[in-house]
Design a protein around this motif. Sequence first.
Motif, mmCIF file in Angstrom:
data_model
loop_
_atom_site.group_PDB
_atom_site.id
_atom_site.type_symbol
_atom_site.label_atom_id
_atom_site.label_comp_id
_atom_site.label_asym_id
_atom_site.label_seq_id
_atom_site.Cartn_x
_atom_site.Cartn_y
_atom_site.Cartn_z
ATOM 1 N N GLY A 165 5.289 10.147 2.859
ATOM 2 C CA GLY A 165 4.288 9.177 3.641
ATOM 3 C C GLY A 165 5.132 8.262 4.269
ATOM 4 N N PHE A 166 6.340 8.349 4.690
ATOM 5 C CA PHE A 166 7.127 7.377 5.277
ATOM 6 C C PHE A 166 6.677 7.117 6.670
ATOM 7 C CE2 PHE A 166 10.985 5.634 7.256
ATOM 8 C CZ PHE A 166 11.040 4.417 6.607
ATOM 9 N N ASP A 167 6.159 8.134 7.260
ATOM 10 C CA ASP A 167 5.813 8.136 8.886
ATOM 11 C C ASP A 167 4.543 7.353 8.772
ATOM 12 O OD1 ASP A 167 8.180 9.338 9.539
ATOM 13 O OD2 ASP A 167 6.823 11.463 9.957
ATOM 14 N N ILE A 168 3.556 7.475 8.005
ATOM 15 C CA ILE A 168 2.547 6.580 7.897
ATOM 16 C C ILE A 168 2.672 5.335 7.682
ATOM 17 C CG2 ILE A 168 0.347 6.399 6.590
ATOM 18 C CD1 ILE A 168 0.293 9.391 6.103
ATOM 19 N N ALA A 169 3.607 4.970 6.720
ATOM 20 C CA ALA A 169 3.836 3.686 6.484
ATOM 21 C C ALA A 169 4.400 3.090 7.833
ATOM 22 C CB ALA A 169 4.660 3.410 5.335
ATOM 23 N N LYS A 170 5.619 3.734 8.305
ATOM 24 C CA LYS A 170 6.013 3.134 9.372
ATOM 25 C C LYS A 170 5.074 2.973 10.876
ATOM 26 C CE LYS A 170 9.393 5.724 10.634
ATOM 27 N NZ LYS A 170 10.574 6.510 11.291
ATOM 28 N N ALA A 171 4.107 3.909 10.963
ATOM 29 C CA ALA A 171 3.151 3.770 11.900
ATOM 30 C C ALA A 171 2.365 2.651 11.858
ATOM 31 C CB ALA A 171 2.560 5.003 12.052
ATOM 32 N N SER A 172 1.929 2.287 10.403
ATOM 33 C CA SER A 172 0.945 1.401 10.031
ATOM 34 C C SER A 172 1.775 -0.105 10.476
ATOM 35 C CB SER A 172 0.776 1.189 8.546
ATOM 36 O OG SER A 172 -0.250 2.541 8.279
ATOM 37 N N GLU A 181 20.686 5.911 -0.979
ATOM 38 C CA GLU A 181 20.222 7.556 -1.000
ATOM 39 C C GLU A 181 18.497 7.238 -1.068
ATOM 40 O OE1 GLU A 181 24.182 7.612 -1.272
ATOM 41 O OE2 GLU A 181 22.746 6.518 -2.913
ATOM 42 N N ALA A 182 17.954 6.357 -2.035
ATOM 43 C CA ALA A 182 16.440 6.239 -2.251
ATOM 44 C C ALA A 182 15.845 5.841 -1.073
ATOM 45 C CB ALA A 182 16.264 5.463 -3.525
ATOM 46 N N TRP A 183 16.301 4.951 -0.363
ATOM 47 C CA TRP A 183 15.927 4.369 0.964
ATOM 48 C C TRP A 183 15.883 5.402 1.925
ATOM 49 C CZ3 TRP A 183 18.711 2.999 5.761
ATOM 50 C CH2 TRP A 183 17.702 2.277 6.741
ATOM 51 N N GLU A 184 16.993 6.326 1.992
ATOM 52 C CA GLU A 184 16.785 7.293 3.125
ATOM 53 C C GLU A 184 16.319 8.577 2.820
ATOM 54 O OE1 GLU A 184 21.282 8.118 3.233
ATOM 55 O OE2 GLU A 184 21.532 6.761 4.777
ATOM 56 N N SER A 185 15.567 8.635 1.456
ATOM 57 C CA SER A 185 14.981 9.860 1.078
ATOM 58 C C SER A 185 13.417 9.366 1.275
ATOM 59 C CB SER A 185 15.267 10.434 -0.386
ATOM 60 O OG SER A 185 14.678 9.251 -1.240
ATOM 61 N N SER A 186 13.084 8.580 1.669
ATOM 62 C CA SER A 186 11.740 8.270 1.994
ATOM 63 C C SER A 186 11.432 9.105 3.481
ATOM 64 C CB SER A 186 11.478 6.609 2.293
ATOM 65 O OG SER A 186 11.701 5.882 1.279
ATOM 66 N N SER A 187 10.733 9.880 3.341
ATOM 67 C CA SER A 187 10.602 10.908 4.689
ATOM 68 C C SER A 187 9.375 11.298 4.807
ATOM 69 C CB SER A 187 11.314 12.310 4.079
ATOM 70 O OG SER A 187 10.490 12.854 2.975
ATOM 71 N N PRO A 188 8.865 11.899 5.880
ATOM 72 C CA PRO A 188 7.606 12.103 6.250
ATOM 73 C C PRO A 188 6.648 12.888 4.874
ATOM 74 C CG PRO A 188 8.991 13.068 7.937
ATOM 75 C CD PRO A 188 9.823 12.502 6.923
ATOM 76 N N ALA A 189 7.518 13.507 4.049
ATOM 77 C CA ALA A 189 6.651 14.429 2.893
ATOM 78 C C ALA A 189 6.167 13.148 2.131
ATOM 79 C CB ALA A 189 7.414 14.992 2.323
ATOM 80 N N GLN A 239 0.811 -1.102 -0.015
ATOM 81 C CA GLN A 239 -0.034 0.078 0.022
ATOM 82 C C GLN A 239 0.893 1.088 0.036
ATOM 83 O OE1 GLN A 239 -2.924 0.123 3.020
ATOM 84 N NE2 GLN A 239 -3.659 2.062 2.838
ATOM 85 N N HIS A 240 2.172 1.297 0.748
ATOM 86 C CA HIS A 240 2.868 2.569 1.034
ATOM 87 C C HIS A 240 4.199 2.480 0.256
ATOM 88 C CE1 HIS A 240 -0.168 3.894 3.904
ATOM 89 N NE2 HIS A 240 0.166 2.790 4.464
#
Length: 112
Positions: free
Chosen positions: A78-85, A68-76, A36-37
Amino acid sequence: MPRIKENEFFTVMVEFEVDPTYQQALIDGIADQVEQHFTHFTGFVSASFHASENGSRVVNYGQWLSKEAWESSSPATGFDIAKASIAEVIKRCGARTVEVDTFQVTRVIEKT
């Protein structure tokens, strides 16, 4: 489809320890959230899930185009939403330990 080739992708491996009765629920729940994310993130390549035969462990093997691609996953993104889920799935399934590490494939041996 995961591809394992020397120095091609950046790899993130996550290992979970879980009660065997929740192993498949953990896999399904995290896989659903990844689908999903994470599949929408630039640089995401694939995620694979491995279940131990005794039911007590799950290993997630994730591939990204680069660190760098992995690290660029940021709150902007939607990374925080994915982590919380994913954290909610981990909590619901009672995973006892979660270990995250990153790797670079340095050698591959294949049958010719």
